[in-house]
Design an enzyme around this catalytic site. Structure first.
Site, short mmCIF file in Angstrom:
data_model
loop_
_atom_site.label_atom_id
_atom_site.label_comp_id
_atom_site.label_asym_id
_atom_site.label_seq_id
_atom_site.Cartn_x
_atom_site.Cartn_y
_atom_site.Cartn_z
N TRP A 114 29.98 -75.03 -89.42
CA TRP A 114 31.39 -75.42 -89.30
C TRP A 114 32.35 -74.27 -89.59
CZ3 TRP A 114 33.09 -74.02 -93.97
CH2 TRP A 114 32.19 -74.09 -95.03
N ASN A 115 31.86 -73.16 -90.16
CA ASN A 115 32.84 -72.17 -90.66
C ASN A 115 33.49 -71.31 -89.57
OD1 ASN A 115 30.40 -70.91 -90.33
ND2 ASN A 115 30.58 -69.64 -92.15
N LYS A 138 24.24 -78.15 -80.71
CA LYS A 138 24.43 -79.18 -81.73
C LYS A 138 25.38 -78.58 -82.75
CE LYS A 138 23.99 -81.89 -85.26
NZ LYS A 138 25.03 -81.19 -86.03
N PRO A 139 26.69 -78.89 -82.62
CA PRO A 139 27.65 -78.32 -83.57
C PRO A 139 27.58 -79.05 -84.91
CG PRO A 139 28.80 -79.67 -81.92
CD PRO A 139 27.32 -79.79 -81.64
N SER A 140 28.18 -78.47 -85.93
CA SER A 140 28.20 -79.12 -87.24
C SER A 140 28.97 -80.43 -87.14
CB SER A 140 28.89 -78.21 -88.25
OG SER A 140 29.26 -78.95 -89.38
N THR A 194 18.29 -75.70 -94.48
CA THR A 194 18.18 -76.10 -93.07
C THR A 194 17.28 -75.11 -92.34
OG1 THR A 194 20.42 -76.94 -93.22
CG2 THR A 194 19.53 -76.71 -91.00
N GLU A 212 19.98 -67.42 -88.82
CA GLU A 212 21.04 -66.69 -89.52
C GLU A 212 21.46 -67.58 -90.69
OE1 GLU A 212 22.24 -63.77 -88.58
OE2 GLU A 212 21.33 -63.62 -86.60
N GLY A 214 22.01 -68.09 -95.26
CA GLY A 214 23.01 -67.78 -96.28
C GLY A 214 22.88 -66.38 -96.86
N CYS A 246 29.15 -66.34 -94.20
CA CYS A 246 27.81 -66.03 -94.72
C CYS A 246 27.79 -64.68 -95.42
CB CYS A 246 26.80 -66.06 -93.59
SG CYS A 246 27.31 -65.04 -92.22
N GLU A 348 24.74 -68.88 -103.89
CA GLU A 348 25.85 -68.80 -102.94
C GLU A 348 26.89 -69.88 -103.30
OE1 GLU A 348 24.77 -69.98 -98.91
OE2 GLU A 348 26.08 -68.43 -98.08
N GLU A 425 21.69 -61.43 -84.01
CA GLU A 425 22.66 -61.68 -82.95
C GLU A 425 23.27 -60.34 -82.56
OE1 GLU A 425 24.32 -66.04 -84.22
OE2 GLU A 425 25.31 -64.31 -85.05
P1 NDP Z 1 23.91 -76.40 -92.41
O1 NDP Z 1 22.65 -75.70 -92.65
O2 NDP Z 1 24.17 -77.65 -93.17
O3 NDP Z 1 24.03 -76.80 -90.85
C1 NDP Z 1 23.90 -75.91 -89.78
C2 NDP Z 1 23.65 -76.73 -88.51
O4 NDP Z 1 22.33 -77.27 -88.51
C3 NDP Z 1 24.57 -77.94 -88.38
O5 NDP Z 1 24.85 -78.19 -87.03
C4 NDP Z 1 23.72 -79.04 -88.97
O6 NDP Z 1 24.13 -80.32 -88.61
C5 NDP Z 1 22.38 -78.68 -88.39
N1 NDP Z 1 21.24 -79.26 -89.11
C6 NDP Z 1 21.18 -79.76 -90.37
N2 NDP Z 1 19.93 -80.18 -90.67
C7 NDP Z 1 19.18 -79.94 -89.57
C8 NDP Z 1 17.79 -80.13 -89.24
N3 NDP Z 1 16.93 -80.65 -90.11
N4 NDP Z 1 17.36 -79.76 -88.03
C9 NDP Z 1 18.20 -79.20 -87.13
N5 NDP Z 1 19.53 -78.99 -87.37
C10 NDP Z 1 20.01 -79.35 -88.58
O7 NDP Z 1 25.02 -75.32 -92.61
P2 NDP Z 1 26.58 -75.50 -92.72
O8 NDP Z 1 27.16 -76.07 -91.46
O9 NDP Z 1 26.88 -76.21 -94.01
O10 NDP Z 1 27.05 -73.95 -92.82
C11 NDP Z 1 27.03 -73.28 -94.02
C12 NDP Z 1 25.81 -72.42 -94.18
O11 NDP Z 1 25.62 -71.56 -93.05
C13 NDP Z 1 25.93 -71.49 -95.37
O12 NDP Z 1 24.78 -71.52 -96.19
C14 NDP Z 1 26.10 -70.09 -94.76
O13 NDP Z 1 25.65 -69.08 -95.57
C15 NDP Z 1 25.40 -70.20 -93.46
N6 NDP Z 1 26.02 -69.31 -92.48
C16 NDP Z 1 25.32 -68.20 -92.07
C17 NDP Z 1 25.89 -67.30 -91.18
C18 NDP Z 1 25.12 -66.09 -90.69
O14 NDP Z 1 25.54 -65.44 -89.75
N7 NDP Z 1 23.99 -65.74 -91.28
C19 NDP Z 1 27.25 -67.49 -90.66
C20 NDP Z 1 27.86 -68.70 -91.13
C21 NDP Z 1 27.26 -69.57 -92.00
P3 NDP Z 1 25.16 -81.12 -89.61
O15 NDP Z 1 26.24 -80.19 -89.99
O16 NDP Z 1 25.66 -82.20 -88.77
O17 NDP Z 1 24.34 -81.53 -90.80
#
Ligand code: NDP
Length: 459
Positions: A114-115, A138-140, A194, A212, A214, A246, A348, A425
C-alpha cells in the site's frame, strides 16, 4: 472493494493465459508502442493520479506529485530496452553451434503493497509486459483503487484485454493467485512474513519469484561529514512517506565526536516538519496508513521508553481540531542512546520513529550497521571517498547510498538479501528475471557420431 474469491482469481488467470498467446507473439517494437502510449496517458494525468494516490495512502500531495511525475520513466525505459535484448551464439567443440534466446514466462502474479501503490506496481508491470508476459495484479487491500484505475488506462492505451488484470481482496486472494496453475512467475513487494509464505507457495509449484521485503535501514554518519547536510539528509531518509518505505532510515549510527551536534541539528529539522492534511501542498508529513499501524507504532514508542532510550523529539500523536483529529497521525519521533539489543534497533517500525546510536571507530560503526537480519538499503555520510568505498564494500545491504538516501531510478537495480528477500527490480536484471533463457544447439556434423558404435564425442 470486492474481495475476489478463488473463482474470480481463476477467471483472471485464465484471461491472462489466453491473452499471453497473442501478446507474446507481438514484435517487441509493437509492444513498446503500446507501452509508450500508456506512458503518455500517465504523463497527461499526473495531477489527478497524484491526488488519488495521496487520498488513498495519506501521503502528502507534494510527495505524490513528484513520484507520479516519474512513473512514465519506468514504462518508457522498459519499452525502450526490451527490443534491444540480444541472444548469443557460440561455436562449440566438434562442429556444434549454440544459440541462446529469451522467452517470457507467461502469466505473472504481481503482489503489491500500500505504501507506493503505483510506483511499485509499475516497476514490476513495465518489465513484465515489455517482454511479452501478461499479469494479474493483487494490490494491497488498503490501497486497491489506483491500480484499478491504472489497469483501465492500460486498456485505453490499446493494450489488449486480458494482458493486464486486477483482483482486489485480502491476503487469501493473493494466496489463491499464487496457487493458480496458470501463474508461472511471482513478484511480491511486502513484509517478510508474507515473503516467507509466498516463497513457500512458489516453491510448492516450482515457480520462480522475486521478493522485495522489509528492512531496518542503517545510516552511518562519520565525523568528517557536513553536519547540516547530514541532518537534512537524515530527516528526508527517516520521515518522507511518514517513514513508511522499505528503505526508510530506521537506525542512525553516529560517530561520537559529532554525536550531540548532529542530534541537535536532526531534532531541530524534525520538529520543524509540518504534520497535517496530506492534501495541503505545504504538509511535510501525513498520517500513517491505518489505526492498526498507529497502535503498533505507539506500542514501539512505549517499549523504547521503558527500555531506557532517550526520547529527544516527538513521541506522541499531534493534536488537531476538526476532521484531522480522526486521522492516524504521529509526530516525527527520535530516540537517542538506543542500544543494539533494544527492539527499536532491531525491528522495522514502518512509521516516523527512529533510533540514534553513537560509535567510536569505523569498525564499530560497521558492526552496528550490520547487526540486523535485513540487508536492503544503507546510507553512509562522509566526505572521505576512501572511507565511503571501504565501508560501502562491507556494509550488509543491496543498495548503498553515499551522501544521499532513497535514490531510485529505472537504470539502478533495487533489491536486498537476507530477511529483505531476493531478486531485483529495475535495470536489465529485472527484465531478464521476467524471461527464461534457452539454448538451441545445432550439429553441423555430416552424420550423428554414434557412441555405441565407437563414437568419440566424449574424447
Ligand atoms: P504485506 O506483506 O502485508 O502485503 C503485500 C501484498 O501481499 C499485499 O497485496 C497483501 O494483500 C498480499 N498478501 C498478504 N498475504 C499474502 C499471501 N499469503 N499470499 C499472497 N499475497 C499475500 O505488506 P504491506 O502491504 O503491509 O507493505 C508493507 C511491507 O512491505 C513492509 O514490511 C515493507 O518493508 C515492505 N516493502 C518493501 C519494499 C521493497 O522494495 N523491498 C517496498 C515497500 C514495502 P493484503 O494487503 O490484502 O493483505
Amino acid at each position: 472493494m470486492a474481495v475476489a474469491d478463488a473463482s474470480d482469481v481463476a477467471r483472471a488467470t485464465k484471461a491472462a493465459a489466453k491473452a499471453f498467446e497473442s501478446w507474446s507473439a507481438l514484435d517487441p517494437l509493437d509492444r513498446a508502442r503500446h507501452l509508450r502510449k500508456l506512458a503518455e496517458l500517465v504523463r497527461e494525468r499526473i495531477t489527478e493520479l497524484a491526488g488519488w494516490e495521496s487520498a488513498v495512502t495519506g501521503r502528502p500531495l507534494r510527495e505524490m506529485r513528484a513520484q507520479m511525475a516519474r512513473i512514465p520513466e519506468w514504462i518508457e525505459y522498459f519499452a525502450g530496452i526490451a527490443p534491444g535484448l540480444e541472444g548469443e551464439s557460440n561455436r562449440l567443440r566438434g562442429s556444434f553451434s549454440s544459440t541462446t534466446s529469451w522467452q517470457p514466462y507467461g502469466v505473472c502474479a504481481l503482489l503489491t503493497p500500500w505504501n507506493h501503490p503505483i510506483l511499485i506496481l509499475v516497476k514490476k508491470l513495465a518489465a513484465a509486459l515489455s517482454v511479452g508476459n501478461t499479469v494479474v495484479i493483487k494490490p494491497s487491500e488498503l490501497a486497491p483503487c489506483t491500480p484499478l484505475v491504472f489497469a483501465a488506462w492500460c486498456t485505453e492505451a490499446g493494450i489488449p484485454p486480458g494482458v493486464v488484470n486486477v483482483v482486489t481482496g485480502e491476503g487469501a486472494t493473493g494466496a489463491s493467485l499464487c496457487a493458480s496453475p496458470e501463474v508461472r512467475r511471482i513478484d511480491l513487494t511486502g513484509g517478510t512474513t508474507t515473503g516467507r509464505r509466498v516463497a513457500a507457495a512458489a516453491a510448492e509449484r516450482l515457480v520462480p519469484c522475486t521478493l522485495e521485503l522489509g528492512g531496518k535501514t542503517p545510516v552511518v554518519v562519520f565525523e568528517d561529514s557536513d553536519i547540516e547536510e547530514a541532518a537534512a539528509g537524515a530527516v528526508f531518509a527517516a520521515f518522507v512517506a511518514s517513514g513508511q518505505t522499505c528503505v526508510s532510515a530506521g537506525r542512525f549510527i553516529v560517530q561520537r565526536p559529532i554525536y550531540e551536534r548532529f542530534l541537535d541539528a536532526f531534532v531541530k529539522r524534525a520538529a520543524a516538519l509540518k504534520v497535517g492534511d496530506p492534501a495541503d501542498l505545504a504538509t511535510d508529513v501525513g498520517p500513517v496508513i491505518s489505526y492498526v499501524s498507529l497502535q503498533r507504532i505507539e506500542r514501539m514508542i512505549q517499549h523504547a521508553t521503558s527500555a531506557g532510550a532517550r526520547l529527544v523529539t516527538g513521541g506522541a500523536a499531534p493534536q488537531f481540531d476538526g476532521p484531522l483529529s480522526a486521522g492516524n497521525f504521529m509526530q516525527p519521533t527520535i530516540f537517542a542512546d538506543v542500544k543494539p539489543d533494544m527492539e527499536l534497533f532491531q525491528e522495522e517500525v514502518f512509521g516516523p520513529v527512529v533510533a540514534v546510536t553513537p560509535f567510536d571507530t569505523e569498525e564499530e560503526g560497521l558492526t552496528l550497521a550490520n547487526d540486523s537480519p535485513y540487508a536492503l538499503g544503507a546510507s553512509i555520510w562522509t566526505r572521505d571517498i576512501a572511507r565511503a568505498a571501504r565501508v560501502g564494500a562491507k556494509i550488509r545491504a543491496g543498495m548503498i547510498w553515499i551522501n544521499d538516501h532513497h535514490k531510485n531510478d529505472p537504470r539502478s537495480i533495487w533489491g536486498g538479501y537476507g530477511d529483505s528477500g531476493y531478486g531485483v527490480e529495475n535495470g536489465w536484471d529485472a527484465i531478464k528475471s521476467y524471461l527464461i533463457k534457452r539454448n538451441l544447439i545445432v550439429s553441423s556434423n555430416p552424420k550423428f557420431d554414434d557412441w555405441f558404435k565407437g563414437g568419440t564425442r566424449y574424447g
